[in-house]
Design a protein around this motif. Structure first.
Motif, PDB file in Angstrom:
ATOM      1  N   LYS A  87       0.830  -1.198   0.000  1.00 20.12           N
ATOM      2  CA  LYS A  87       0.000   0.000   0.000  1.00 20.12           C
ATOM      3  C   LYS A  87       0.869   1.255   0.000  1.00 20.12           C
ATOM      4  CE  LYS A  87      -3.808  -2.255   2.476  1.00 20.12           C
ATOM      5  NZ  LYS A  87      -4.559  -2.325   3.767  1.00 20.12           N
ATOM      6  N   HIS A  88       1.946   1.230   0.789  1.00 20.79           N
ATOM      7  CA  HIS A  88       2.856   2.369   0.838  1.00 20.79           C
ATOM      8  C   HIS A  88       3.531   2.590  -0.513  1.00 20.79           C
ATOM      9  CE1 HIS A  88       5.969   5.112   2.246  1.00 20.79           C
ATOM     10  NE2 HIS A  88       6.859   4.318   1.701  1.00 20.79           N
ATOM     11  N   VAL A  89       3.976   1.513  -1.127  1.00 21.89           N
ATOM     12  CA  VAL A  89       4.633   1.595  -2.431  1.00 21.89           C
ATOM     13  C   VAL A  89       3.687   2.174  -3.483  1.00 21.89           C
ATOM     14  CG1 VAL A  89       5.514   0.163  -4.328  1.00 21.89           C
ATOM     15  CG2 VAL A  89       6.352  -0.196  -2.004  1.00 21.89           C
ATOM     16  N   GLN A  90       2.430   1.801  -3.391  1.00 25.82           N
ATOM     17  CA  GLN A  90       1.435   2.297  -4.340  1.00 25.82           C
ATOM     18  C   GLN A  90       1.119   3.772  -4.096  1.00 25.82           C
ATOM     19  OE1 GLN A  90      -0.210   0.529  -6.842  1.00 25.82           O
ATOM     20  NE2 GLN A  90       0.888  -1.369  -6.501  1.00 25.82           N
ATOM     21  N   THR A  91       0.832   4.131  -2.855  1.00 24.89           N
ATOM     22  CA  THR A  91       0.388   5.496  -2.560  1.00 24.89           C
ATOM     23  C   THR A  91       1.521   6.513  -2.666  1.00 24.89           C
ATOM     24  OG1 THR A  91       0.734   5.126  -0.178  1.00 24.89           O
ATOM     25  CG2 THR A  91      -1.472   4.709  -1.060  1.00 24.89           C
ATOM     26  N   SER A  92       2.749   6.084  -2.417  1.00 26.65           N
ATOM     27  CA  SER A  92       3.892   7.009  -2.490  1.00 26.65           C
ATOM     28  C   SER A  92       4.381   7.229  -3.914  1.00 26.65           C
ATOM     29  CB  SER A  92       5.049   6.473  -1.645  1.00 26.65           C
ATOM     30  OG  SER A  92       5.542   5.256  -2.191  1.00 26.65           O
ATOM     31  N   GLY A  93       3.921   6.410  -4.840  1.00 24.75           N
ATOM     32  CA  GLY A  93       4.352   6.530  -6.231  1.00 24.75           C
ATOM     33  C   GLY A  93       5.591   5.738  -6.580  1.00 24.75           C
ATOM     34  N   ILE A  94       6.146   5.004  -5.614  1.00 27.59           N
ATOM     35  CA  ILE A  94       7.353   4.211  -5.881  1.00 27.59           C
ATOM     36  C   ILE A  94       7.099   3.186  -6.974  1.00 27.59           C
ATOM     37  CG2 ILE A  94       8.969   2.526  -4.905  1.00 27.59           C
ATOM     38  CD1 ILE A  94       8.643   3.885  -2.227  1.00 27.59           C
ATOM     39  N   SER A  95       5.925   2.582  -6.967  1.00 33.16           N
ATOM     40  CA  SER A  95       5.618   1.514  -7.921  1.00 33.16           C
ATOM     41  C   SER A  95       5.714   1.983  -9.366  1.00 33.16           C
ATOM     42  CB  SER A  95       4.219   0.952  -7.649  1.00 33.16           C
ATOM     43  OG  SER A  95       3.232   1.972  -7.764  1.00 33.16           O
ATOM     44  N   LYS A  96       5.508   3.275  -9.594  1.00 33.51           N
ATOM     45  CA  LYS A  96       5.575   3.803 -10.957  1.00 33.51           C
ATOM     46  C   LYS A  96       6.996   4.150 -11.384  1.00 33.51           C
ATOM     47  CE  LYS A  96       0.915   5.775 -10.694  1.00 33.51           C
ATOM     48  NZ  LYS A  96       0.111   7.021 -10.773  1.00 33.51           N
ATOM     49  N   LYS A  97       7.921   4.180 -10.420  1.00 31.94           N
ATOM     50  CA  LYS A  97       9.298   4.573 -10.712  1.00 31.94           C
ATOM     51  C   LYS A  97      10.245   3.383 -10.856  1.00 31.94           C
ATOM     52  CE  LYS A  97       8.896   8.960  -8.187  1.00 31.94           C
ATOM     53  NZ  LYS A  97       9.433   9.763  -7.062  1.00 31.94           N
ATOM     54  N   VAL A  98       9.944   2.290 -10.151  1.00 31.85           N
ATOM     55  CA  VAL A  98      10.862   1.145 -10.130  1.00 31.85           C
ATOM     56  C   VAL A  98      10.950   0.503 -11.515  1.00 31.85           C
ATOM     57  CG1 VAL A  98      11.224  -1.170  -9.198  1.00 31.85           C
ATOM     58  CG2 VAL A  98      10.515   0.688  -7.684  1.00 31.85           C
ATOM     59  N   GLU A  99      12.180   0.364 -12.008  1.00 27.51           N
ATOM     60  CA  GLU A  99      12.412  -0.211 -13.334  1.00 27.51           C
ATOM     61  C   GLU A  99      12.746  -1.693 -13.276  1.00 27.51           C
ATOM     62  OE1 GLU A  99      15.149   2.409 -15.694  1.00 27.51           O
ATOM     63  OE2 GLU A  99      15.230   3.477 -13.768  1.00 27.51           O
ATOM     64  N   LEU A 100      13.187  -2.167 -12.117  1.00 28.85           N
ATOM     65  CA  LEU A 100      13.628  -3.553 -11.974  1.00 28.85           C
ATOM     66  C   LEU A 100      13.509  -3.947 -10.514  1.00 28.85           C
ATOM     67  CD1 LEU A 100      15.152  -6.100 -13.179  1.00 28.85           C
ATOM     68  CD2 LEU A 100      17.267  -4.969 -12.448  1.00 28.85           C
ATOM     69  N   VAL A 101      13.100  -5.208 -10.273  1.00 30.67           N
ATOM     70  CA  VAL A 101      13.080  -5.757  -8.916  1.00 30.67           C
ATOM     71  C   VAL A 101      14.069  -6.911  -8.857  1.00 30.67           C
ATOM     72  CG1 VAL A 101      11.708  -6.858  -7.107  1.00 30.67           C
ATOM     73  CG2 VAL A 101      10.671  -5.104  -8.573  1.00 30.67           C
ATOM     74  N   ILE A 102      15.027  -6.811  -7.959  1.00 27.35           N
ATOM     75  CA  ILE A 102      16.005  -7.876  -7.732  1.00 27.35           C
ATOM     76  C   ILE A 102      15.667  -8.530  -6.401  1.00 27.35           C
ATOM     77  CG2 ILE A 102      18.425  -8.421  -7.287  1.00 27.35           C
ATOM     78  CD1 ILE A 102      19.152  -6.039  -9.083  1.00 27.35           C
ATOM     79  N   THR A 103      15.561  -9.848  -6.396  1.00 30.31           N
ATOM     80  CA  THR A 103      15.187 -10.558  -5.179  1.00 30.31           C
ATOM     81  C   THR A 103      16.149 -11.694  -4.876  1.00 30.31           C
ATOM     82  OG1 THR A 103      13.435 -11.877  -4.104  1.00 30.31           O
ATOM     83  CG2 THR A 103      13.579 -12.001  -6.513  1.00 30.31           C
ATOM     84  N   SER A 104      16.359 -11.924  -3.608  1.00 24.83           N
ATOM     85  CA  SER A 104      17.046 -13.141  -3.169  1.00 24.83           C
ATOM     86  C   SER A 104      16.205 -14.342  -3.592  1.00 24.83           C
ATOM     87  CB  SER A 104      17.200 -13.111  -1.652  1.00 24.83           C
ATOM     88  OG  SER A 104      17.321 -14.413  -1.115  1.00 24.83           O
ATOM     89  N   PRO A 105      16.841 -15.466  -3.947  1.00 24.78           N
ATOM     90  CA  PRO A 105      16.079 -16.636  -4.382  1.00 24.78           C
ATOM     91  C   PRO A 105      15.610 -17.531  -3.242  1.00 24.78           C
ATOM     92  CG  PRO A 105      18.394 -17.084  -4.645  1.00 24.78           C
ATOM     93  CD  PRO A 105      18.287 -15.666  -4.118  1.00 24.78           C
ATOM     94  N   LEU A 106      15.394 -16.964  -2.063  1.00 24.01           N
ATOM     95  CA  LEU A 106      14.782 -17.722  -0.982  1.00 24.01           C
ATOM     96  C   LEU A 106      13.279 -17.489  -1.015  1.00 24.01           C
ATOM     97  CD1 LEU A 106      17.236 -17.345   2.046  1.00 24.01           C
ATOM     98  CD2 LEU A 106      17.183 -19.061   0.234  1.00 24.01           C
ATOM     99  N   LEU A 107      12.530 -18.519  -0.719  1.00 25.48           N
ATOM    100  CA  LEU A 107      11.077 -18.490  -0.897  1.00 25.48           C
ATOM    101  C   LEU A 107      10.430 -17.292  -0.224  1.00 25.48           C
ATOM    102  CD1 LEU A 107       8.491 -19.940  -1.900  1.00 25.48           C
ATOM    103  CD2 LEU A 107       8.485 -21.168   0.283  1.00 25.48           C
ATOM    104  N   ARG A 108      10.754 -17.055   1.041  1.00 34.06           N
ATOM    105  CA  ARG A 108      10.101 -15.980   1.790  1.00 34.06           C
ATOM    106  C   ARG A 108      10.379 -14.625   1.160  1.00 34.06           C
ATOM    107  NH1 ARG A 108      14.556 -17.770   4.684  1.00 34.06           N
ATOM    108  NH2 ARG A 108      16.018 -16.210   5.513  1.00 34.06           N
ATOM    109  N   CYS A 109      11.565 -14.483   0.589  1.00 35.81           N
ATOM    110  CA  CYS A 109      11.948 -13.214  -0.005  1.00 35.81           C
ATOM    111  C   CYS A 109      11.220 -12.992  -1.333  1.00 35.81           C
ATOM    112  CB  CYS A 109      13.456 -13.183  -0.222  1.00 35.81           C
ATOM    113  SG  CYS A 109      14.175 -11.542  -0.175  1.00 35.81           S
ATOM    114  N   MET A 110      11.111 -14.030  -2.139  1.00 37.37           N
ATOM    115  CA  MET A 110      10.404 -13.896  -3.410  1.00 37.37           C
ATOM    116  C   MET A 110       8.922 -13.639  -3.193  1.00 37.37           C
ATOM    117  SD  MET A 110      12.273 -16.580  -6.017  1.00 37.37           S
ATOM    118  CE  MET A 110      12.063 -18.037  -4.997  1.00 37.37           C
TER     119      MET A 110
END
Length: 228
Positions: A8-31
């Motif tokens: 919700k924070h990412v959406q309301t702050s506008g971050i979601s519209k700026k992020v060009e790439l998401v890098i994640t650890s390959p552990l289940l909880r993180c993904m």
């Protein structure tokens, strides 16, 4: 749920519209957190693209998450949690993950099985930090400028401790401050010759559950079920 609050924070702050790439650890909880926060909608009905996460992936009791209208996702071994001994820091095989996270790119992970985790050897703190520094160096090679990195408390704690020795002690203390559960911080990586930016207005302090997201040395001292 902490990830839902952060989304919700990412959406309301506008971050979601700026992020060009998401890098994640390959552990289940993180993904699960990565796709839950930065992925598309919770419904994939009528959408002709592979989902980021299928329904109930990893017994999450969560609906499928669409890969539509969101940035690409890449799983990277370099930002994994502190390796070895604790079962919660061992990942499953990539062949197991792919059906659960069809739209996540696993191409940068060389081995199907987890060859980095050892049952009787805990990664040295200095080695975690060195791995983190190499990860940051790799980030410099990316063309994207706005990148969301979804990783782990222990990895961040040991890596960020290597920065800020030439700064004021208050700055060094802030860099090394432990992360709360599902906390988001904005960091600007600049050349030393450039002037730093003002504090970000989009940071998120983390919510629900409260308290620090303690490194796995604290939270996973003994095996508690299947590895990630």
């Amino acid at each position: 749920m902490a990830a839902d609050n952060l989304r919700k924070h990412v959406q309301t702050s506008g971050i979601s519209k700026k992020v060009e790439l998401v890098i994640t650890s390959p552990l289940l909880r993180c993904m699960q957190t990565a796709v839950g926060v930065f992925g598309g909608e919770d419904s994939t009905d009528g959408i002709d693209v592979p989902p980021l996460m299928v329904t109930d992936a990893g017994d999450s009791n969560h609906p499928a998450i669409s890969s539509s209208n969101c940035p690409p996702f890449i799983a990277v071994e370099g930002c994994r949690e502190h390796l070895g001994v604790h079962w919660c820091d061992k990942r499953r095989s990539i062949s197991e993950y792919k059906p659960l996270f069809p739209a996540v790119d696993f191409s940068l992970i060389e081995s199907d099985d987890d060859v980095l985790w050892e049952a009787d050897v805990r990664e040295k703190i200095e080695d975690v930090a060195s791995r983190g520094i190499e990860f940051f160096k790799w980030l410099w090679t990316r063309k994207e400028k706005e990148i969301a990195i979804v990783t782990h408390s222990g990895f961040l704690t040991h890596t960020l401790a290597k920065f800020g020795d030439d700064c004021h002690p208050d700055v060094k203390s802030e860099i090394c401050r432990r992360f709360q559960n599902c906390e988001l911080r904005t960091m600007v990586i600049v050349d030393r010759s450039m002037v730093g930016s003002d504090s970000s207005v989009t940071d998120y302090p983390g919510k629900n559950p409260s308290g620090e997201d303690a490194p796995s040395d604290v939270t996973c001292a003994t095996p508690d079920g299947l590895p990630n």
